[in-house]
Motif scaffolding. Structure first.
Motif, PDB file in Angstrom:
ATOM      1  N   ALA B 364       0.832  -1.205   0.000  1.00 52.31           N
ATOM      2  CA  ALA B 364       0.000   0.000   0.000  1.00 52.31           C
ATOM      3  C   ALA B 364       0.865   1.253   0.000  1.00 52.31           C
ATOM      4  N   VAL B 365       1.949   1.221   0.778  1.00 49.38           N
ATOM      5  CA  VAL B 365       2.873   2.351   0.812  1.00 49.38           C
ATOM      6  C   VAL B 365       4.287   1.803   0.640  1.00 49.38           C
ATOM      7  N   VAL B 366       5.018   2.332  -0.320  1.00 48.37           N
ATOM      8  CA  VAL B 366       6.398   1.916  -0.562  1.00 48.37           C
ATOM      9  C   VAL B 366       7.276   3.159  -0.441  1.00 48.37           C
ATOM     10  N   MET B 367       8.322   3.045   0.394  1.00 48.47           N
ATOM     11  CA  MET B 367       9.114   4.224   0.746  1.00 48.47           C
ATOM     12  C   MET B 367      10.576   4.049   0.380  1.00 48.47           C
ATOM     13  N   ALA B 368      11.227   5.183   0.143  1.00 52.18           N
ATOM     14  CA  ALA B 368      12.680   5.210   0.080  1.00 52.18           C
ATOM     15  C   ALA B 368      13.146   6.250   1.080  1.00 52.18           C
ATOM     16  N   ALA B 370      12.678   6.793   4.329  1.00 53.71           N
ATOM     17  CA  ALA B 370      11.777   7.407   5.299  1.00 53.71           C
ATOM     18  C   ALA B 370      11.301   6.320   6.256  1.00 53.71           C
ATOM     19  N   SER B 371      10.929   6.733   7.452  1.00 48.45           N
ATOM     20  CA  SER B 371      10.453   5.785   8.461  1.00 48.45           C
ATOM     21  C   SER B 371       9.071   5.267   8.095  1.00 48.45           C
ATOM     22  N   ARG B 373       6.826   4.589   9.953  1.00 48.03           N
ATOM     23  CA  ARG B 373       5.822   5.182  10.850  1.00 48.03           C
ATOM     24  C   ARG B 373       5.038   6.313  10.186  1.00 48.03           C
ATOM     25  N   PHE B 374       5.499   6.779   9.022  1.00 44.68           N
ATOM     26  CA  PHE B 374       4.749   7.831   8.317  1.00 44.68           C
ATOM     27  C   PHE B 374       3.452   7.311   7.692  1.00 44.68           C
ATOM     28  N   ASP B 376       0.210   6.710   7.891  1.00 47.80           N
ATOM     29  CA  ASP B 376      -0.766   7.093   8.919  1.00 47.80           C
ATOM     30  C   ASP B 376      -1.626   8.217   8.353  1.00 47.80           C
ATOM     31  N   GLU B 379      -0.508  11.651   9.607  1.00 51.27           N
ATOM     32  CA  GLU B 379       0.751  12.088   8.985  1.00 51.27           C
ATOM     33  C   GLU B 379       0.541  12.467   7.518  1.00 51.27           C
ATOM     34  N   PHE B 380      -0.328  11.726   6.839  1.00 51.75           N
ATOM     35  CA  PHE B 380      -0.583  12.003   5.414  1.00 51.75           C
ATOM     36  C   PHE B 380      -1.430  13.265   5.226  1.00 51.75           C
ATOM     37  N   PHE B 382      -4.663  13.617   6.328  1.00 45.39           N
ATOM     38  CA  PHE B 382      -6.081  13.333   6.102  1.00 45.39           C
ATOM     39  C   PHE B 382      -6.950  13.802   7.268  1.00 45.39           C
ATOM     40  N   ARG B 396      -6.599   1.937  -0.734  1.00 41.04           N
ATOM     41  CA  ARG B 396      -5.357   1.254  -0.375  1.00 41.04           C
ATOM     42  C   ARG B 396      -4.482   2.223   0.421  1.00 41.04           C
ATOM     43  N   GLU B 403     -12.713   8.018   1.685  1.00 41.45           N
ATOM     44  CA  GLU B 403     -12.785   6.577   1.452  1.00 41.45           C
ATOM     45  C   GLU B 403     -14.054   5.969   2.054  1.00 41.45           C
TER      46      GLU B 403
END
Lengths: 419, 419
Positions: B364-368, B370-371, B373-374, B376, B379-380, B382, B396, B403
């Motif tokens: 659902a979330v793929v990071m480079a 970054a922690s 824990r973001f 959320d 944090e996003f 919303f 997703r 949603e």
């Protein structure tokens, strides 16, 4: 390319594995793959028609009705249409990789919500070999692998079409395992497909209300429901005669066997004297059998008495039910009771009533002063017909290629942590 | 306002009926209703704490663990937080009525795709009374009625909270039947809710992996799956030490009991000598128990030997698994095998590798860099936490109020028919 995996589960595992490389193909690679499939279908017309002849022969021996035989039949011209439909899908824009949302968090992490393929799309459908090609093309164009389960009566046709399509992929260096069929496992194939949670990402049933109901009830894989249409048109007190007559006749007659054709016309009582006679007559002139309640019978000739069962029927034929209702509230009540939440339309000159209807009717498409036949991916400008969703999750109404994608969030940072 | 309907089905019918008027409320009316609920919760703090005391007493008698008792407990301060969370939801923008697409067909029919409430949102969750208020507020803010089924251990608290919320709606002239509970029917209540296709439009389970699995498997109502997080961080050969250490420690330690906390760290072999010792030491300094494979054990002190089972565990505690893998392919393989497709992150200074990771990982979330824990809703940006979806259909990743809406197409014409 011949299918070699010997169990339904093995084939679904191969599809899942193939979905990784399919999902990374570029727009051009996917479009070219589809064009290769179209060419291969054209080239294999003899083999496809021969395989179809086996199905037809078995169908005749099994007593398949003329109508079902016709749905099943592939001649050279129909094979050509199949190939050309695949080329149309190739020409559509790539639904993958669209940036749907974008934001930078206070700490500097950059977020993008992008469209991605589902992974593996499953489909369960009836003995229409065209759906085999149609669904495979739509799935591949949107970067998905596909697992097909068509009607047993079309098994030879489907096997040949799958073989041809797989060969075309292999010929372009694309993993042919992206197209799988579980037809040869009969009911077990369908059952395993419906229970393949984790292997198959979404299941799109296509066919009768009963088939869809079975899939919705038995599947643990998420389903996109493409449902039946018990479609209503309300004729308001202020409806102009011409609009009422033209819209009702068009909605019933232009193509009576499809889900967006009207099944029930509800006429407000204070418009009944003025509008029931000419609307019923226009329908009858167009060859429609009108089933009416007592008020309708009193106002028009040759009306077949309607029973309560008529309100709950999708005729799929040149039959329509007509009922006179007290007022707009009664019309909305009738719709709430009988609608399959596909499409409803009101004919009215009163804008406030139109807006009330648009706000209160809970259907995928709600119209004022337009034919319900407009509910269609092609008419909506989507370029392809994935189906018309009657569910509220994920997609509602006519679906285009974008509805065969999911999303993921990409987050790009430079060492940020959460405080 | 007291619940009077006597069967689960009756209550769901009332919720469906109420959803019609709730769905037509304006932004201001919905926000005001939520503020009235918050005020009513504040005013009823004594009754709520007393009802909760009954649950706690029964819980102690039944041998509920300290941890579960704490999740269940409502004191005056927690009740105040509940009310204030409802006010925060009231302040969010209305997710209903947004125009998401708009087009005019060649013949002149004007189409709008607008966001609409689902209708009735169901939720099945565990013995956390805060979820009762949370879900009801989110559902109402997005124009939905709600049917709640919380854990039996919180039954008295939930009943009181539902009574208070219904009273607040009634006090503002809003149909209180929009909030329903089926807690008092025990397992039958949950079962009827899961089978209420046609009455309940979407079901959002909240709680343990097992609860969610049960709902996904047994429900014929469409489910939004908010899943468990077996979350991975990959430490690439080029990872800067500081980023690797800070991100891994933050992702594990900042709040270990949540789904976006990291469970497994995969270190590429050619970075292991350089990075395993300092990263493991930093984790241990922060109180984390490190479970490592043989390579990790050889490079750091006090590492508990990891078993294969460790890779498949969501610890929810200050435990983390560390594994040395040959290369990025091996890391991606490990993730494909064990990930719950929630959140994955890579720490790397190599942009091409970062982009490969972002493209190929199917979460659902793929990071480079970054922690994890973001991942959320807060944090996003919303503003509210509806949950984090780990399914691919409909939503997703972190879900906000939008949603909890569906869409419908509005078509406005002037007598157009299809040619």
């Amino acid at each position: 390319m011949t299918v070699t995996a010997t169990t339904a589960r093995e084939r679904m595992l191969l599809a899942k594995d193939a979905s990784r490389s399919i999902g990374l193909l570029s727009d051009v690679e996917k479009a070219d793959a589809l064009r290769a499939i179209a060419d291969a279908i054209d080239a294999a017309v003899t083999e496809i028609v021969a395989a179809n002849a086996e199905d037809l022969e078995r169908g005749r021996a099994d007593g398949l009705t003329e109508g079902l035989q016709d749905r099943l039949r592939l001649d050279a011209s129909r094979v050509g249409s199949l190939a050309s439909a695949v080329r149309d899908v190739a020409d559509l824009p790539d639904p993958v990789g669209r940036v749907l949302d974008e934001r930078t968090l206070p700490g500097g992490v950059h977020l993008q919500k992008v469209s991605v393929p589902f992974g593996v799309v499953g489909s369960i459908y009836e003995a229409r070999p065209n759906v085999t090609v149609d669904i495979a093309a739509l799935a591949l164009r949107s970067g998905n692998a596909v697992v097909l389960r068509g009607g047993t009566a079309a098994q030879s046709s489907n096997a040949e079409l799958v073989r041809v399509m797989r060969g075309a992929l292999a010929g372009r260096g694309i993993d042919p395992e992206a197209i799988q069929t579980v037809d040869d496992f009969g009911r077990d194939g369908a059952r395993e497909l419906m229970q393949a949670r984790g292997l198959v990402d979404v299941l799109v049933p296509r066919g009768s209300a009963q088939l869809i109901e079975t899939v919705v009830t038995e599947s643990s894989v998420p389903v996109i429901e493409t449902g039946a249409g018990i479609v209503h048109i309300v004729i308001d007190s202020t409806a102009p005669l011409e609009w009422a007559r033209d819209i009702v006749v068009n909605a019933k007659v232009q193509r009576p066997s499809v889900c967006n054709a009207v099944e029930t016309v509800l006429v407000l009582r204070d418009a009944a004297d003025r509008l029931v006679p000419p609307v019923v007559e226009a329908l009858q002139d167009a060859g429609v059998t009108v089933h009416g309640d007592q008020a309708t019978q009193a106002l028009a000739h040759d009306v077949v008495p309607a029973t309560d069962a008529d309100w709950a029927i999708e005729h799929m034929s040149l039959d329509v039910s007509v009922r006179v209702v007290d007022d707009l509230d009664a019309a909305l009540d009738h719709i709430r009771t009988y609608s399959t939440q596909h499409t409803e339309s009101i004919v009215t000159a009163d804008e406030a009533r139109a807006e009330r209807f648009l706000a209160e009717v809970d259907s995928a498409v709600v119209m004022a002063n337009a034919s319900t036949r407009f509910t269609d991916g092609g008419e909506f400008g989507f370029g392809a017909e994935v189906g018309i969703s009657t569910q509220k999750l994920h997609a509602r109404g006519p679906m285009g290629l974008p509805e065969l994608t999911s999303t993921k969030w990409l987050a790009r940072g430079a060492g940020q942590i959460r405080r």
